[in-house]
Design a protein around this motif. Structure first.
Motif, PDB file in Angstrom:
ATOM      1  N   SER B 232       0.850  -1.201   0.000  1.00 43.71           N
ATOM      2  CA  SER B 232       0.000   0.000   0.000  1.00 43.71           C
ATOM      3  C   SER B 232       0.882   1.248   0.000  1.00 43.71           C
ATOM      4  O   SER B 232       2.091   1.177   0.252  1.00 43.71           O
ATOM      5  CB  SER B 232      -0.873   0.014   1.261  1.00 43.71           C
ATOM      6  OG  SER B 232      -0.033   0.124   2.403  1.00 43.71           O
ATOM      7  N   ALA B 233       0.233   2.382  -0.247  1.00 43.87           N
ATOM      8  CA  ALA B 233       0.951   3.654  -0.194  1.00 43.87           C
ATOM      9  C   ALA B 233       1.454   3.913   1.230  1.00 43.87           C
ATOM     10  O   ALA B 233       2.535   4.473   1.434  1.00 43.87           O
ATOM     11  CB  ALA B 233       0.047   4.790  -0.671  1.00 43.87           C
ATOM     12  N   GLN B 361      -2.183   9.041   2.660  1.00 42.52           N
ATOM     13  CA  GLN B 361      -3.596   9.253   2.963  1.00 42.52           C
ATOM     14  C   GLN B 361      -4.298   9.975   1.815  1.00 42.52           C
ATOM     15  O   GLN B 361      -5.421   9.629   1.440  1.00 42.52           O
ATOM     16  CB  GLN B 361      -3.720  10.066   4.253  1.00 42.52           C
ATOM     17  CG  GLN B 361      -5.154  10.132   4.759  1.00 42.52           C
ATOM     18  CD  GLN B 361      -5.292  11.016   5.989  1.00 42.52           C
ATOM     19  OE1 GLN B 361      -4.302  11.483   6.562  1.00 42.52           O
ATOM     20  NE2 GLN B 361      -6.521  11.249   6.398  1.00 42.52           N
ATOM     21  N   PHE B 362      -3.628  10.967   1.262  1.00 40.68           N
ATOM     22  CA  PHE B 362      -4.236  11.711   0.155  1.00 40.68           C
ATOM     23  C   PHE B 362      -4.532  10.789  -1.018  1.00 40.68           C
ATOM     24  O   PHE B 362      -5.630  10.806  -1.586  1.00 40.68           O
ATOM     25  CB  PHE B 362      -3.322  12.855  -0.281  1.00 40.68           C
ATOM     26  CG  PHE B 362      -3.852  13.610  -1.469  1.00 40.68           C
ATOM     27  CD1 PHE B 362      -4.844  14.565  -1.312  1.00 40.68           C
ATOM     28  CD2 PHE B 362      -3.399  13.326  -2.753  1.00 40.68           C
ATOM     29  CE1 PHE B 362      -5.365  15.237  -2.413  1.00 40.68           C
ATOM     30  CE2 PHE B 362      -3.909  13.998  -3.858  1.00 40.68           C
ATOM     31  CZ  PHE B 362      -4.891  14.948  -3.686  1.00 40.68           C
ATOM     32  N   ILE B 363      -3.539   9.969  -1.371  1.00 42.52           N
ATOM     33  CA  ILE B 363      -3.729   9.044  -2.498  1.00 42.52           C
ATOM     34  C   ILE B 363      -4.887   8.086  -2.209  1.00 42.52           C
ATOM     35  O   ILE B 363      -5.757   7.869  -3.054  1.00 42.52           O
ATOM     36  CB  ILE B 363      -2.430   8.257  -2.765  1.00 42.52           C
ATOM     37  CG1 ILE B 363      -1.362   9.199  -3.339  1.00 42.52           C
ATOM     38  CG2 ILE B 363      -2.677   7.091  -3.717  1.00 42.52           C
ATOM     39  CD1 ILE B 363       0.006   8.560  -3.492  1.00 42.52           C
ATOM     40  N   ASN B 364      -4.900   7.549  -0.981  1.00 41.77           N
ATOM     41  CA  ASN B 364      -5.955   6.590  -0.617  1.00 41.77           C
ATOM     42  C   ASN B 364      -7.343   7.210  -0.672  1.00 41.77           C
ATOM     43  O   ASN B 364      -8.302   6.582  -1.090  1.00 41.77           O
ATOM     44  CB  ASN B 364      -5.722   6.060   0.803  1.00 41.77           C
ATOM     45  CG  ASN B 364      -4.478   5.204   0.889  1.00 41.77           C
ATOM     46  OD1 ASN B 364      -3.995   4.712  -0.131  1.00 41.77           O
ATOM     47  ND2 ASN B 364      -3.944   5.045   2.090  1.00 41.77           N
ATOM     48  N   GLU B 365      -7.443   8.449  -0.217  1.00 44.96           N
ATOM     49  CA  GLU B 365      -8.773   9.043  -0.062  1.00 44.96           C
ATOM     50  C   GLU B 365      -9.249   9.784  -1.299  1.00 44.96           C
ATOM     51  O   GLU B 365     -10.447   9.815  -1.583  1.00 44.96           O
ATOM     52  CB  GLU B 365      -8.778   9.970   1.163  1.00 44.96           C
ATOM     53  CG  GLU B 365      -8.588   9.181   2.457  1.00 44.96           C
ATOM     54  CD  GLU B 365      -8.592  10.059   3.702  1.00 44.96           C
ATOM     55  OE1 GLU B 365      -8.740  11.287   3.578  1.00 44.96           O
ATOM     56  OE2 GLU B 365      -8.447   9.484   4.800  1.00 44.96           O
ATOM     57  N   ALA B 366      -8.315  10.432  -2.019  1.00 49.01           N
ATOM     58  CA  ALA B 366      -8.741  11.256  -3.153  1.00 49.01           C
ATOM     59  C   ALA B 366      -9.203  10.389  -4.321  1.00 49.01           C
ATOM     60  O   ALA B 366     -10.198  10.702  -4.977  1.00 49.01           O
ATOM     61  CB  ALA B 366      -7.603  12.184  -3.584  1.00 49.01           C
ATOM     62  N   THR B 377     -14.062   6.812 -14.719  1.00 48.72           N
ATOM     63  CA  THR B 377     -12.675   7.299 -14.677  1.00 48.72           C
ATOM     64  C   THR B 377     -11.863   6.373 -13.789  1.00 48.72           C
ATOM     65  O   THR B 377     -12.408   5.662 -12.943  1.00 48.72           O
ATOM     66  CB  THR B 377     -12.572   8.734 -14.101  1.00 48.72           C
ATOM     67  OG1 THR B 377     -13.084   8.722 -12.756  1.00 48.72           O
ATOM     68  CG2 THR B 377     -13.348   9.720 -14.932  1.00 48.72           C
ATOM     69  N   GLU B 378     -10.543   6.428 -14.001  1.00 43.63           N
ATOM     70  CA  GLU B 378      -9.636   5.639 -13.178  1.00 43.63           C
ATOM     71  C   GLU B 378      -8.471   6.545 -12.787  1.00 43.63           C
ATOM     72  O   GLU B 378      -7.894   7.223 -13.648  1.00 43.63           O
ATOM     73  CB  GLU B 378      -9.152   4.440 -13.984  1.00 43.63           C
ATOM     74  CG  GLU B 378      -8.577   3.321 -13.137  1.00 43.63           C
ATOM     75  CD  GLU B 378      -7.997   2.226 -14.024  1.00 43.63           C
ATOM     76  OE1 GLU B 378      -6.882   1.780 -13.731  1.00 43.63           O
ATOM     77  OE2 GLU B 378      -8.667   1.853 -15.013  1.00 43.63           O
ATOM     78  N   VAL B 379      -8.167   6.562 -11.505  1.00 44.89           N
ATOM     79  CA  VAL B 379      -7.115   7.465 -11.030  1.00 44.89           C
ATOM     80  C   VAL B 379      -5.820   6.688 -10.834  1.00 44.89           C
ATOM     81  O   VAL B 379      -5.823   5.605 -10.249  1.00 44.89           O
ATOM     82  CB  VAL B 379      -7.526   8.128  -9.701  1.00 44.89           C
ATOM     83  CG1 VAL B 379      -6.376   8.944  -9.126  1.00 44.89           C
ATOM     84  CG2 VAL B 379      -8.763   9.007  -9.911  1.00 44.89           C
ATOM     85  N   ALA B 380      -4.730   7.230 -11.338  1.00 49.57           N
ATOM     86  CA  ALA B 380      -3.406   6.660 -11.085  1.00 49.57           C
ATOM     87  C   ALA B 380      -2.550   7.732 -10.423  1.00 49.57           C
ATOM     88  O   ALA B 380      -2.462   8.850 -10.919  1.00 49.57           O
ATOM     89  CB  ALA B 380      -2.763   6.208 -12.395  1.00 49.57           C
TER      90      ALA B 380
END
Lengths: 482, 482
Positions: B232-233, B361-366, B377-380
């Protein structure tokens, strides 16, 4: 309270009686700088407890064009926190805003308010096995806000930089009362002009710093302090370069001290003795530290390096402090120079800097020029070689009367020193700032481009010139507060 | 040349025919940004050869209120060096000012003019066994002046900071033609507001950077590149903290890559293969270096650290590049992500940053917020974890038509991304700047205090708004050039 001074009632309503002082006796300690060179008067001293209260006070001050003199520990060196004699100003003391908002050891960050005293910060961080790598003589009174506003230095700048390098974020109140929230510690942030850097070293002339996010480093595991002798300032510089290239990450102090300064200390300061037996022309104090338990032992680091330096004839002799007590004794010599020089007789002290590579040459060349032009004077130059920061003392001729000396010579010798600094590409203020004491010289010795920018920024951000007027920025004649 | 445009004759007289181009064909390459998103027109392109010529040109421009668009390598990402469509501007190219004035390896400083290309600087320093620790894709065209004016970043920021940390001094020409000579590299200089920091990241809106003193570091002895897998991040962040605390002085790269980005690269970029056999959710690229021959071998450093990390379950698997070629192959995966994602289909790319500790946390939540609000859409998210710098790509839903996608969604998705960034205490521009492309968002998302200061500084230093108007600073309506 005079009825026509409605703004005072408004400010009282903001901070309450605990934060409002009018009596001269209560204000007295804060109306004179700690060296006793500047004294002013003020209508009142306001001590807000929060950022919002600070904002409310500035809003009222701005609407009524009341000059505001921000103050932290009142231990500055250039009169930057002392009101003028007009009696029209208020002192804005940040000392009640003394909370440490958060400590995050894993991120190596601490968020604290402007009124936090440096020593308290050190102590709070020590509990978390962190440290704030900046210290100075006035640590028992100097506040975070004052340290930021004067971009304070000290003896650890070599490794950790000045206050500017240690500020990761800032919260400040602008003259109109609006709050700039720049506390987030972003390593990358390209949203235009870096506003944080304007407040660092801004001497409270653009607004009031109310809080900051500061960088911390791991607590020290141990240190080793060494004393070495060299023949010249050039040799000291060669030694510095040698140590810096071999131990760039653990060299935390490198101070140079001429024989005359050491002699003054040994003569005037009790319980001091020379670390080395023989007489030498120049001395160097070196501190090597480690802040990781598995890093190399600082004692063996410096032992090996000094052995090589001796082989290569970079130094004449050296000794290591055998204990923490002896390490402190070595530092005491360095830290007592100013006091010892004062006991020696009157002297003009200059806080100046030049490029690091040019420091030895500057010392060599400037001293005879000054001594030749003012017969009988004697120049002593010491300081932080790793930062190009020279403390240059010009001692009065033997028998000079203090008042005559100060009035007759100060205005001639200091400009000469500054001219020599500028010719060497240096700065007339290394650590202490401009405040009141160097404003005229700053104007005399700055390029048009520099003055234009300083004035433009000041006037744009503080159009009514309420923020610490008369400090730092030499406004053009005709502009208010010049 | 029209008779009424006397100022053009004056400028021609300053730079001579070699430095004056009017023909559209000759100017064409410089009228469009390299990504082809912005195109403008200009009256002429001026290429001064010296600081004095630059000063003379700005004086004439200021007197005649001619907008000036400074330009370096024209490889910026936000349209900051492209003139607008009015056809009233001149382009001021600094590319002829391409001399390295001096290299001082012993001081670890280099003085070079604004037009020096980054790759040329790297090569000149390599000959002296020094390096300039900042590099990026456009190094063959990016100039020192452009890198300073955009406060460029890159993959080495973790250890060496952005351009801001590498600039020791600056020479710039102000809008009125006056020359600010701040080239002296002073470690301590408390003469008021730090003007250098205004030009760094100033995007040419306050004046023109003509030269700089840059810090250098010793040339690399060697490096070791590793590839590790985490779940995980958050785990990537724990690994980062572990490595940083153990090897703070040799960790030069730490990039995180999600499985989807690795898959895109393997699918679209020839000659790439996964460094690890098994599939994993997140990947980390680590670079450990040494720049002192007697420092610890980077291979053994990272080997030991990753062994401990594996024991502690901080990582799932890891491998070291066995050769310099393999090290480059690892980096190629990281550097090809943008290209691979483009081959995958249309996507909106965002260059944003958050506090380092908040990046996972930002990556996980945004990501789920964006994907839920815009179905399909898909976020990378990938990027420099040590800097909190996220490259956030929002891929179009399958089958989305590119024109529709861009027009229909860009204006909705990007503001949402920016809102999330601001909520996380981050910045809407980590590396690329504001230029033309983010000016509206900067205005929407800045506090009054920030906007007030940006505008006040811009208007004060460039009262006629001739310097790169329409870039970076969202002027208030009614102010010229807004």
């Amino acid at each position: 309270m005079p009825e026509n001074e409605k703004w005072q009632e408004q400010m009282l309503a903001v901070v309450g009686p605990k934060g409002f002082v009018r009596a001269d006796d209560d204000m007295a300690p804060w109306l004179t700088d700690w060296r006793g060179r500047y004294t002013g008067t003020a209508i009142a001293m306001l001590s807000p407890a929060t950022t919002q209260e600070t904002s409310d006070i500035l809003k009222i001050a701005n609407e009524n064009a009341i000059p505001v003199v921000p103050q932290g520990g009142n231990s500055g060196m250039v009169g930057g926190a002392t009101p003028d004699e007009s009696g029209q100003s208020i002192i804005l003391s940040l000392r009640r805003m003394n909370h440490i908002r958060s400590i995050a050891p894993e991120d190596q960050l601490v968020v604290c308010e402007a009124g936090v005293v440096l020593q308290s910060l050190h102590e709070a961080l020590a509990e978390k096995r962190q440290r704030f790598p900046l210290t100075l003589g006035g640590k028992g009174s100097a506040t975070v806000g004052g340290l930021i506003s004067t971009n304070a230095g000290g003896t650890q700048v070599l490794r950790h930089g000045t206050m500017r390098a240690l500020v990761a974020g800032i919260e400040a109140v602008l003259p109109d009362g609006s709050i700039f929230d720049g506390l987030a510690a972003l390593k990358k942030d390209n949203r235009g002009y870096d506003l944080k850097h304007l407040f660092v070293g801004g001497e409270g002339t653009l607004g009031v710093v109310t809080a900051a996010t500061l960088k911390t480093v791991p607590a020290l595991v141990d240190r080793c302090v060494a004393w070495a002798a060299v023949d010249s300032a050039d040799e000291a510089y060669q030694l510095f370069r040698f140590l810096e290239s071999r131990a760039p990450l653990s060299l935390e102090g490198f101070e140079i001290i001429p024989a005359t300064c050491l002699a003054s200390v040994l003569r005037h300061i009790p319980d001091t003795r020379s670390p080395l037996k023989d007489a030498h022309r120049w001395h160097v104090l070196i501190e090597i530290v480690r802040d990781q338990a598995d890093a190399q032992d600082p004692r063996s680091v410096i032992e090996n390096l000094l052995a090589t330096a001796l082989e290569r004839d970079l130094i004449k002799d050296a000794t290591l402090a055998a204990s923490e007590q002896q390490a402190e004794d070595f530092w005491k010599i360095r830290d007592s120079i100013s006091e010892a020089e004062r006991a020696n007789g009157p002297a003009l002290q200059h806080d100046i800097s030049v490029p690091v590579a040019g420091m030895a040459q500057f010392i060599n060349e400037a001293s005879p020029v000054i001594e030749a032009k003012f017969p009988g004077t004697e120049v002593a130059a010491f300081g932080h070689m790793g930062d190009g920061n020279v403390h240059l003392h010009v001692k009065a001729p033997p028998g000079a009367q203090t008042p005559n000396w100060e009035t007759d010579y100060a205005n001639q010798i200091t400009p000469l020193v500054h001219d020599l600094v500028i010719a060497a590409g240096g700065s007339i203020s290394a650590e202490h700032g401009i405040g009141q004491s160097k404003r005229t010289e700053l104007e005399r010795l700055s390029s048009d481009a520099r003055l234009t920018m300083l004035r433009a920024i000041k006037t744009a951000i503080d159009p009514k010139n309420i923020m610490n007027p008369g400090k730092l920025v030499p406004l053009a004649s005709g502009q208010s507060g010049s």
